[in-house]
Design a protein around this motif. Sequence first.
Motif, PDB file in Angstrom:
ATOM      1  N   SER A  41       2.643   6.135  -0.153  1.00 59.55           N
ATOM      2  CA  SER A  41       1.450   5.562  -0.759  1.00 59.55           C
ATOM      3  C   SER A  41       2.007   4.505  -1.734  1.00 59.55           C
ATOM      4  O   SER A  41       1.084   3.584  -1.648  1.00 59.55           O
ATOM      5  N   ILE A  60      -6.721   3.579  -1.318  1.00 59.52           N
ATOM      6  CA  ILE A  60      -5.397   4.334  -1.219  1.00 59.52           C
ATOM      7  C   ILE A  60      -5.154   5.910  -1.651  1.00 59.52           C
ATOM      8  O   ILE A  60      -4.536   6.640  -0.990  1.00 59.52           O
ATOM      9  N   GLN A  93      -6.952   7.862   1.044  1.00 55.29           N
ATOM     10  CA  GLN A  93      -5.843   7.982   2.240  1.00 55.29           C
ATOM     11  C   GLN A  93      -4.882   8.956   1.859  1.00 55.29           C
ATOM     12  O   GLN A  93      -4.483   9.811   2.980  1.00 55.29           O
ATOM     13  N   THR A  94      -4.435   8.889   0.610  1.00 50.63           N
ATOM     14  CA  THR A  94      -3.314  10.043   0.072  1.00 50.63           C
ATOM     15  C   THR A  94      -4.141  11.172   0.679  1.00 50.63           C
ATOM     16  O   THR A  94      -3.416  12.252   0.874  1.00 50.63           O
ATOM     17  N   MET A 118      -5.593  10.114  12.131  1.00 48.26           N
ATOM     18  CA  MET A 118      -5.610   9.385  10.716  1.00 48.26           C
ATOM     19  C   MET A 118      -5.376   7.980  10.803  1.00 48.26           C
ATOM     20  O   MET A 118      -6.204   7.317   9.754  1.00 48.26           O
ATOM     21  N   THR A 133      -8.355   6.006   8.733  1.00 51.62           N
ATOM     22  CA  THR A 133      -8.076   5.568   7.170  1.00 51.62           C
ATOM     23  C   THR A 133      -8.293   4.047   7.493  1.00 51.62           C
ATOM     24  O   THR A 133      -8.434   3.339   6.307  1.00 51.62           O
ATOM     25  N   PHE A 134      -8.033   3.242   8.447  1.00 54.11           N
ATOM     26  CA  PHE A 134      -7.977   1.858   8.740  1.00 54.11           C
ATOM     27  C   PHE A 134      -9.219   1.356   9.106  1.00 54.11           C
ATOM     28  O   PHE A 134      -9.547  -0.024   8.456  1.00 54.11           O
ATOM     29  N   THR A 155     -11.244   0.959   3.371  1.00 59.89           N
ATOM     30  CA  THR A 155     -10.133   1.195   2.563  1.00 59.89           C
ATOM     31  C   THR A 155      -9.476   0.065   1.902  1.00 59.89           C
ATOM     32  O   THR A 155      -9.037  -0.051   0.666  1.00 59.89           O
ATOM     33  N   VAL A 201     -14.743   8.038   5.427  1.00 60.34           N
ATOM     34  CA  VAL A 201     -13.875   7.670   4.394  1.00 60.34           C
ATOM     35  C   VAL A 201     -14.280   6.590   3.558  1.00 60.34           C
ATOM     36  O   VAL A 201     -14.085   6.307   2.508  1.00 60.34           O
ATOM     37  N   THR A 253     -14.408   6.301  -0.568  1.00 58.14           N
ATOM     38  CA  THR A 253     -13.649   5.199  -1.019  1.00 58.14           C
ATOM     39  C   THR A 253     -14.699   4.427  -1.684  1.00 58.14           C
ATOM     40  O   THR A 253     -14.791   4.034  -3.064  1.00 58.14           O
TER      41      THR A 253
END
Lengths: 277, 255
Positions: A46, A77, A80-81, A191, A195-196, A200, A220, A224
Amino acid sequence: MTAIQTERRPQLAPASLSRASFAITWRNLIHIKRQPEMLLDVTVQSVMFVLLFAYVFGGAINVPGGGDYKEFLLPGIMVQTMIFSSATVAIGLTNDLQKGIVDRFKSLPISRSSVLVGRSISSLIHASIGIVVMGATGLLVGWRIREGVVDAVIAIALLLLFGFAMIWLGIWVGSMMRTVESVQGLMFTVMFPLTFVANTFVPSQTMPDWLQPVAEWNPVSALTQACRELWGNGPAATTSDAWPLQHPVLMSVVWSIALAAIFAPLALAAFRRRSRD
Amino acid sequence: MSVAYALADSRVMVTRSLRHTVRNVDVMLTAVMLPVVLMLMFVYVFGGAMDTGTSEYVNYVVPGIILLCAGFGAGSTALSVAGDMEQGIIARFKSMPITSSAVVMGHVVASVVRNLVATALVIGVAFAVGWRPDATLVEWVAALGLVVLFILAISWLSAAFGLLLKTVEAANAFTFVLLFLPYVSSAFVPTNSMPSALQGFAAHQPVTPVIETLRGLWMGTPIDTNAWLAIAWCGGILVLSYAWAIWLFRNRTSS
């Protein structure tokens, strides 16, 4: 001739769910203590993402409505973690099932669900360590919480709630798959887009028209955006008309509950099936 | 006659390495699919937000993705060489009348073949997502020649590290370094958009001149001295890595 006295064995009282869960949580945390490399995904990985996006790509990324890219980046981030914690629980559970640890637990007077409760609590703690590390890294690179304490705590609670929902996805995958390698492959496949293809790292408005709705309705993105608003980071979502980004806090709660409601029963059923085999 | 024997031995070892590749489908798929996924991600997800001074981000990013792809492919060379060292297969080869360099040569040539297949696929996907190079046939040949030279150089470097590090785990850590270099270069963003502390490193590391040369050959951007720097870096790494790998192989297998 004297009769043989048969002494009755004392009955082992089954441990309560909370005690058994605590014991298994503790066992999983001892693993982290003995193998600190287990924290690489929520620490080094991360931190690398923060440094890469903040310093290497950040100078070339435009945040609509102005604002500092580092402030825009950090909430993403952190989300994402939390998502990576589902991979941790999946890999850990598959490993336990593969090595026969769960079979050993079955011979103990403990509730079968305590294995899952313990695993999910330890994974939440694992992810929380990541949030602390990310917070410290963020402060070093210039990220700040610009709103009140209550809002900041609500954002952290939302992260943990979403993390809890994602853990059930991890338990489901971990119970379904037979090897750690296949778990890693599947979790990466899930994932990576999750996440992308979201807001994000970059605002969803900068994506092609056909991809924008996908990013805007991605759970997500809502989480975010909720963290950004609650921490006072980056621009507000007014540039996007998408309902989830207009009501990110509400949608984060809805998504978390929905994901938990879908994956918790699936995970429990899969785990029961697998531990019966 | 000895050259003919060496070539025959190398051919057998190349066939062996390629057979391993065909049997390890998941490794091959990862080496090919990951750069493709990265390209799609950078073009569609990040591309609209990146300010690189070019009209289409896809035209800017393709050379970097090709080198990243080469890095993935070469990384697997370090793993396979280290795996051979660890499993004791080299000791068995030593008992056979074969040229000592043939084993490493087999890994390297197979790596180049794998990388060229992956590069062809990446170029195909690049065309599909809107990459439109403005290059003549001569420029295409020069660009592909430079790509092959780069692949050869890092394949030999990877083979040398595979011999040096002995274990697969340690070799895996080396691949991380190989993959890190293209990120801190002009592959994805111009170096002048980075903080001044990073700019110096990004501008003077081996990957940047190779990328700038490829970009110049394909898109017509100024090349300046980058072409000579790229050839010097790749040639230097190739010669030194080849010599180092052969020396390491003889040293490691002499005991």
